[in-house]
Design a protein around this motif. Structure first.
Motif, PDB file in Angstrom:
ATOM      1  N   THR A  32      -7.580  11.436   7.261  1.00 57.11           N
ATOM      2  CA  THR A  32      -6.192  11.319   6.823  1.00 57.11           C
ATOM      3  C   THR A  32      -5.996  11.969   5.454  1.00 57.11           C
ATOM      4  OG1 THR A  32      -6.625   9.163   5.808  1.00 57.11           O
ATOM      5  CG2 THR A  32      -5.820   9.176   8.084  1.00 57.11           C
ATOM      6  N   PRO A  80      -4.418  11.915   1.767  1.00 62.26           N
ATOM      7  CA  PRO A  80      -3.991  10.847   0.849  1.00 62.26           C
ATOM      8  C   PRO A  80      -2.478  10.854   0.634  1.00 62.26           C
ATOM      9  CG  PRO A  80      -5.869  12.055  -0.038  1.00 62.26           C
ATOM     10  CD  PRO A  80      -5.395  12.828   1.147  1.00 62.26           C
ATOM     11  N   GLN A  81      -1.897   9.668   0.621  1.00 62.83           N
ATOM     12  CA  GLN A  81      -0.475   9.518   0.320  1.00 62.83           C
ATOM     13  C   GLN A  81      -0.271   9.542  -1.192  1.00 62.83           C
ATOM     14  OE1 GLN A  81       2.242   9.069   2.560  1.00 62.83           O
ATOM     15  NE2 GLN A  81       0.726   9.817   4.016  1.00 62.83           N
ATOM     16  N   LYS A 136       0.848  -1.186   0.000  1.00 61.17           N
ATOM     17  CA  LYS A 136       0.000   0.000   0.000  1.00 61.17           C
ATOM     18  C   LYS A 136       0.889   1.244   0.000  1.00 61.17           C
ATOM     19  CE  LYS A 136      -3.733  -2.539   0.609  1.00 61.17           C
ATOM     20  NZ  LYS A 136      -4.717  -2.735  -0.482  1.00 61.17           N
ATOM     21  N   LEU A 137       0.450   2.301  -0.685  1.00 58.58           N
ATOM     22  CA  LEU A 137       1.252   3.525  -0.725  1.00 58.58           C
ATOM     23  C   LEU A 137       1.579   4.013   0.673  1.00 58.58           C
ATOM     24  CD1 LEU A 137      -0.246   5.727  -3.614  1.00 58.58           C
ATOM     25  CD2 LEU A 137       1.696   4.163  -3.672  1.00 58.58           C
ATOM     26  N   ARG A 138       0.629   3.905   1.578  1.00 59.14           N
ATOM     27  CA  ARG A 138       0.820   4.378   2.951  1.00 59.14           C
ATOM     28  C   ARG A 138       1.812   3.503   3.723  1.00 59.14           C
ATOM     29  NH1 ARG A 138      -1.866   8.053   5.873  1.00 59.14           N
ATOM     30  NH2 ARG A 138      -3.238   8.359   4.079  1.00 59.14           N
ATOM     31  N   GLN A 139       2.080   2.300   3.238  1.00 57.93           N
ATOM     32  CA  GLN A 139       2.944   1.369   3.957  1.00 57.93           C
ATOM     33  C   GLN A 139       4.340   1.249   3.345  1.00 57.93           C
ATOM     34  OE1 GLN A 139       0.566  -2.190   3.909  1.00 57.93           O
ATOM     35  NE2 GLN A 139      -0.804  -1.475   5.544  1.00 57.93           N
ATOM     36  N   LYS A 181      13.955  11.533  -0.800  1.00 59.42           N
ATOM     37  CA  LYS A 181      12.679  11.366  -1.485  1.00 59.42           C
ATOM     38  C   LYS A 181      12.727  10.060  -2.270  1.00 59.42           C
ATOM     39  CE  LYS A 181      14.071  14.066  -5.556  1.00 59.42           C
ATOM     40  NZ  LYS A 181      13.732  15.213  -6.435  1.00 59.42           N
ATOM     41  N   GLN A 205      -1.876   8.475  -6.376  1.00 61.97           N
ATOM     42  CA  GLN A 205      -2.414   8.721  -5.036  1.00 61.97           C
ATOM     43  C   GLN A 205      -3.267   7.545  -4.587  1.00 61.97           C
ATOM     44  OE1 GLN A 205      -4.104  12.764  -3.947  1.00 61.97           O
ATOM     45  NE2 GLN A 205      -5.999  11.597  -4.016  1.00 61.97           N
ATOM     46  N   GLU A 206      -3.352   7.384  -3.284  1.00 65.30           N
ATOM     47  CA  GLU A 206      -4.200   6.341  -2.717  1.00 65.30           C
ATOM     48  C   GLU A 206      -5.631   6.441  -3.246  1.00 65.30           C
ATOM     49  OE1 GLU A 206      -3.180   5.240   1.755  1.00 65.30           O
ATOM     50  OE2 GLU A 206      -3.219   7.408   1.466  1.00 65.30           O
ATOM     51  N   ARG A 246       8.056   1.764   3.040  1.00 62.96           N
ATOM     52  CA  ARG A 246       9.033   2.056   4.080  1.00 62.96           C
ATOM     53  C   ARG A 246      10.454   1.904   3.526  1.00 62.96           C
ATOM     54  NH1 ARG A 246       4.944   3.635   5.777  1.00 62.96           N
ATOM     55  NH2 ARG A 246       3.900   3.160   7.780  1.00 62.96           N
ATOM     56  N   GLN A 265       2.761   9.257  -4.530  1.00 60.23           N
ATOM     57  CA  GLN A 265       4.045   8.678  -4.897  1.00 60.23           C
ATOM     58  C   GLN A 265       4.389   9.069  -6.319  1.00 60.23           C
ATOM     59  OE1 GLN A 265       6.390   6.634  -3.091  1.00 60.23           O
ATOM     60  NE2 GLN A 265       7.538   7.227  -4.918  1.00 60.23           N
TER      61      GLN A 265
END
Length: 284
Positions: free
Chosen positions: A209, A211-212, A112-115, A255, A199-200, A117, A214
């Motif tokens: 929240t 949106p994340q 997931k984009l939010r995950q 980044k 985007q998510e 790392r 990338q």
């Protein structure tokens, strides 16, 4: 899921070649051998391969592809070219670049984009998202030809992502010049480049929240293949770059960019939630 292992294939090119020649989608149907023959007849320079097929055929090879994707993709391309030579009678177009595009059917390697790392840096990952913006397609220089202003000697320098890198000194042993080299476009190598932002999807967002997003880099034939507002599936390699705090000052905070290996639009069956024109307007 890919079995976690540090094992590396002893001969990955041979393993990929074995996979392309002998993998059977159904009994007695050599799926990729047939696709390569079709690619040759159409003069295509790429082949689409399902990650799950590699995983089922050789888990060690799949794990190698996920954890060492840059080298693994080079090995896969060499294998693809080796099989192509069988159909071409041993001859390939030396000026043509070849690609193996890795896709997913069962969401293997999905993140997931939010995950995303630090542990995903330099790994192959798979994301689902909505395209919210894209740049025009532009040329990117990959091999820069620099001309010496004193003697006119031209030398080529491979370029990394980022700023242009000139030579340290003229390659002419009779010339001592070390500055003011000029780009010679006629002898340089360019590829198509496009940067899109994804985007998510709305259904992945938790209440309250933001949106994340990338950045995703599209190169070669992948450029101009998707539009803002489209839902997409991207398989790529996560790369990281230092940010600049000022002239000559690089920050330790980096980044990320996802260097796409494959990208495709999502069918309705991939995502059951409809997105309306108002949803798109709100996202943008």
């Amino acid at each position: 899921m890919v079995i976690e292992s540090d094992a590396v294939p002893q001969n990955p090119i041979a393993d990929f070649e074995d996979f392309l020649k002998t993998f059977e989608g159904v009994p007695n149907d050599f799926k990729y051998r047939k696709r390569i023959s079709e690619a040759f007849s159409k003069t295509d320079n790429h082949i689409d391969v399902l990650f799950e097929d590699i995983l089922n055929f050789n888990p060690t090879l799949a794990n190698y592809l996920r954890n060492n994707p840059e080298q693994a993709l080079k090995d896969a391309v060499e294998s693809f070219k080796n099989v192509l030579r069988i159909d071409s009678g041993g001859q390939l177009d030396a000026d043509k670049e070849y690609f193996v595009r890795i896709c997913s059917q069962n969401n293997s390697c999905e993140v997931k984009l939010r995950q995303i790392r630090a542990k995903h840096i330099d790994k192959m990952i798979y994301v689902k998202a909505i395209v919210i913006r894209s740049t025009p397609v532009r040329p990117e220089i990959t091999v820069a030809a620099w001309q010496c202003p004193l003697c006119g000697t031209i030398q080529q320098v491979n370029q990394l992502v980022g700023k242009l890198k000139p030579p340290h000194a003229c390659s002419n042993t009779n010339c001592n010049n070390t500055k003011d080299f000029q780009i010679n476009t006629e002898n340089s190598v360019f590829i198509d480049y496009q940067n899109i932002t994804v985007q998510e999807t709305p259904e992945e967002l938790r209440a309250g929240t933001i949106p994340q997003v990338q950045s995703v880099i599209l190169l070669h034939d992948l450029v101009d293949s998707v539009r803002p507002g489209e839902r997409v599936k991207v398989m790529g390699i996560l790369k990281t770059f230092p940010t600049e705090e000022g002239p000559g000052k690089l920050s330790a905070i980096c980044k990320t960019q996802l260097m796409a290996n494959s990208i495709e639009g999502m069918e309705q069956s991939d995502d059951e939630i409809d997105i309306t024109p108002q949803d798109i307007a709100n996202i943008i």
